[in-house]
Enzyme design. Structure first.
Site, PDB file in Angstrom:
ATOM      1  CB  SER A 217     -26.684  85.653 -65.252  1.00  0.00           C
ATOM      2  OG  SER A 217     -25.765  85.799 -64.165  1.00  0.00           O
ATOM      3  CG  ASP A 218     -22.034  81.146 -67.258  1.00  0.00           C
ATOM      4  OD1 ASP A 218     -21.453  81.015 -66.164  1.00  0.00           O
ATOM      5  OD2 ASP A 218     -21.829  80.385 -68.219  1.00  0.00           O
ATOM      6  CD1 TRP A 219     -17.825  85.608 -63.502  1.00  0.00           C
ATOM      7  CD2 TRP A 219     -17.713  83.944 -62.009  1.00  0.00           C
ATOM      8  NE1 TRP A 219     -16.918  85.980 -62.539  1.00  0.00           N
ATOM      9  CE2 TRP A 219     -16.831  84.969 -61.604  1.00  0.00           C
ATOM     10  CE3 TRP A 219     -17.803  82.795 -61.235  1.00  0.00           C
ATOM     11  CZ2 TRP A 219     -16.049  84.876 -60.460  1.00  0.00           C
ATOM     12  CZ3 TRP A 219     -17.009  82.708 -60.087  1.00  0.00           C
ATOM     13  CH2 TRP A 219     -16.150  83.736 -59.707  1.00  0.00           C
ATOM     14  N   GLY A 220     -21.058  86.684 -64.228  1.00  0.00           N
ATOM     15  CA  GLY A 220     -20.842  88.058 -64.675  1.00  0.00           C
ATOM     16  C   GLY A 220     -21.600  88.469 -65.914  1.00  0.00           C
TER      17      GLY A 220
END
Length: 723
Positions: free
Chosen positions: A266-269
């Protein structure tokens, strides 16, 4: 470690250890980190247990051989099964030797330079302990309001694809990133992140499957075909479902249709963001949907370690789903030989030798010079003469903020500014400098100093632009003009009646109407990197002849956005001779065409196109059509020209673009030299996605066009038959 050993290792892992293996945390969470604890707690809303950290699978943002080795050592001392960490970071356009931002790199139209820049970044980052880079970003971009256009190579599907492949090969080499001095490439952001509504970051994306397949997906596929070992999800929605929870996107398309076997991160968060997106009520549901969709690694939120054990015990998630994700991660660690060599290529002695070596700095300088686009040059103001007195005026005259976003390891204090580069190259005695104004504020004292310097000069260079923080992630803007204070400074400099050159530092196409009117010569320098000032001196003084061409159109005004070259026609197209007709697809207050089109860029010499011809007027599906054009350097300087080939399908089953880039060649011609450039076109080059989601061509009439940009083209016509 053998294949069977990976499965045996998974069998030994508890469900909590498996969940932690799918977790990525930032550097300060780990023992051995120099800034341990700096971002824990309420600053990012995370409370991670020591046990979870001891079993975490990967680290975000750690670098430097000493630090990565310390973290790895401490981790292996505490990890029950001795599973090493993966170190990942955003090495986008350089590690410490910073190259031009990717949008500028695209303007080189030079795949060899793109691969070389990635290879340099990989070499520096690898000896510093990094295993994986979150690059290249291959998102198709058409809206300059979106700050992340600076991370892409532009608005064209074909061009993005070939640059994506070149960068992957540069990062990974021929061995898929396992050899000394190479990195694993994680292509991003899957998918269609480059089309947010209103150009606002993280915003909704709403495109049809036809548009997705035809325009946005090919560059991701090109990166995977080149061997990219990882994929990162996007923040946006795809068909109304956030990408990070989109099973069609990752299970059906990426895994089943494309056959991708590597880890997806995933990307950040982005996993926990399924909650505010409105497709998950809580962390457990966010974890469930992301895992079922095929996201193997959760970056910087902790829904997996919080929820997986309970989801499995309650029968909501099959443990097999977790095992598959863990296996993909462990196999990547196995491929990198981390079980046997957990410290891999991290080497403090080599860091001193490799990072910012003279060879790397020279490569950055050449690439930067080849990425700067000459947009205007009235009365041949450029190149400058070394004996001329030059006043360099503006907030970017002697400013080190020219590295661009995603250059987090770059050192501004070691960056060559425009003034420094000119003084070194032309001699300090001929170069005057003054700030003139702040980036956004007029200052009468600074203006007075600037005008005094201008009066002493033969030529004025106005160094203007945007701070780097105005582009990149979360750098969306509705006003894409140069700030008013700088425009007013330029207008005052214009009144001196001295030859005036504008050099622009920015991370996106801008509205340059006013700048263009007030300047004799215009150079788009983008954010050129560590050697930017030296490269610009080479170009401005003529030791390098400009050869860059735009890979993203510059609008007449923000009201045209999105504006791009390969648009569809309409049922009421604006055409020559019908300007007085109101009921056409046009603006009342602006031309339809961009200020500077895709593929445009000038040189200090001139090139003439002649003799364009096709060797056939009709081809079958088994034939090859050859298109040839002669290019002559009609000027007095040697130079490089990017010869571009476009095709138009006149009547498809679905509407087709007015033109599509299908090939290009960058050639060097001595003054007076001519060369015939040849392109071949096959039936497969004419295929496109149809409404029934089949990928095929249509028989009928096609135009083939060749020229120096997407606007000024020679045209030939042929037919494709079914025979």
């Amino acid at each position: 470690m053998q294949t069977q050993d990976v499965r045996t290792l998974i069998e030994q892992m508890s469900i909590e250890e498996k969940a932690a293996q799918l977790q990525q945390l930032a550097t300060p969470f780990f023992k051995g980190a120099s800034d341990r604890g700096a971002v824990t707690g309420p600053l990012i809303g995370m409370d991670v247990s020591d046990d979870a950290i001891a079993n975490t699978g990967s680290v975000l943002g750690a670098c430097g051989a000493a630090e990565t080795n310390r973290i790895q050592q401490k981790h292996l001392e505490e990890n029950r099964l001795g599973i090493p960490l993966l170190f990942m970071a955003d090495i986008v356009h350089g590690y410490q030797t910073i190259f031009p931002v990717p949008l500028a790199m695209g303007c080189t139209w030079d795949l060899e330079l793109a691969g070389q820049s990635a290879a340099v970044a990989a070499k520096e980052a690898s000896v510093s302990g990094v295993h994986v880079t979150f690059a290249p970003m291959v998102d198709l971009v058409r809206d300059p309001r979106w700050g992340r256009v600076m991370e892409s190579t532009g608005e064209d599907t074909y061009l993005n694809g070939v640059f994506a492949a070149a960068q992957v090969k540069g990062f990974q080499g021929d061995s898929g990133g396992t050899e000394v001095g190479k990195l694993i490439s994680c292509v991003k952001h899957f998918a269609a992140y480059g089309a947010p509504e209103g150009g606002r970051d993280y915003n909704t994306v709403d495109v049809s499957e036809l548009t997705l397949r035809e325009q946005y997906l090919p560059a991701y596929r090109a990166a995977l075909d080149a061997g990219s070992e990882m994929m990162m999800t996007a923040f946006n929605t795809v068909f109304g479902v956030p990408a990070t929870g989109n099973a069609w996107l990752m299970r059906d398309l990426l895994r089943k249709e494309w056959g991708f076997q590597g880890p997806v991160i995933s990307d950040w968060g982005a996993v926990k963001e399924l909650i505010p997106h409105g497709v998950a009520e809580d962390s457990a549901e966010a974890a469930e949907k992301s895992l079922k969709a095929g996201v193997d690694i959760e970056m910087m939120t902790t829904t997996y370690i919080e929820s997986i054990p309970e989801l499995v015990r309650n029968g909501i998630l099959e443990e097999e789903v977790i095992d598959e994700a863990v296996e993909r991660i462990l196999r990547l660690k196995q491929k990198l030989n981390l079980f046997e060599r957990p410290y891999r290529h991290a080497d403090e002695a080599l860091e001193q030798e490799v990072i910012r070596s003279q060879e790397h700095l020279e490569a950055a300088r050449k690439t930067a010079a080849d990425s700067c686009v000459l947009l205007k040059n009235e009365n041949e103001v450029l190149p400058l003469q070394k004996e001329q007195t030059v006043a360099v005026i503006g907030p970017f005259a002697d400013h080190t903020d020219i590295l661009g976003q995603w250059s987090w390891r770059g050192k501004p204090e070691e960056t060559v500014t425009l003034v420094q580069g000119l003084k070194t190259t032309a001699g300090a005695g001929n170069i005057l400098s003054a700030e003139g104004s702040r980036v956004e504020e007029t200052d009468e004292t600074l203006l007075k100093e600037a005008l005094q310097a201008a009066e002493k000069a033969d030529v004025i260079i106005a160094a203007l632009g945007e701070p780097s923080e105005w582009s990149g992630e979360a750098g969306s803007r509705t006003d894409i003009t140069i700030p008013r204070a700088q425009r007013e400074l330029l207008a005052r400099l214009r009144k001196t009646n001295k030859p005036l050159v504008s050099v622009l530092f920015n991370g996106r196409p801008l509205d340059l109407q006013e700048i263009t009117e007030h300047t004799d010569a215009l150079v788009e320098a983008w954010f050129p990197g560590s050697e930017g000032g030296s490269a610009l001196a080479d170009l401005l003084l003529g030791s390098v002849n400009p050869s860059a061409k735009l890979t993203m159109s510059f609008p007449q005004s923000v009201g045209q956005v999105p504006v791009y070259y390969n648009h569809f026609n309409t049922g009421r197209p604006k055409s020559e001779g019908r300007d007085g007709d109101r009921y056409l697809s046009k603006y009342l207050d602006s031309p339809n065409e961009p200020l500077f089109p895709f593929g445009y860029g000038m040189s200090y010499t001139t090139f003439q196109y002649s003799g364009f011809h096709l060797d056939k007027t009709e081809i079958t599906r088994k034939d090859t059509l050859n298109a040839k054009v002669t290019i002559t350097n009609t000027g007095t300087r040697d130079g490089k020209e990017v010869v571009q080939l476009y095709v138009r399908d006149h009547a498809g089953e679905a509407v087709r673009p007015l033109k599509e880039l299908k090939g290009f060649q960058k050639i060097h011609l001595a003054a007076g030299e001519s060369r015939e450039v040849a392109f071949s076109i096959k039936e497969e080059d004419l295929r496109y996605w149809h409404p029934d989601m089949t990928y095929r061509s249509d028989r009928g009439t096609f135009s083939v066009m060749a020229g120096p940009n997407s606007r000024d083209l020679e045209t030939g016509v042929f037919k494709l038959s079914d025979n």
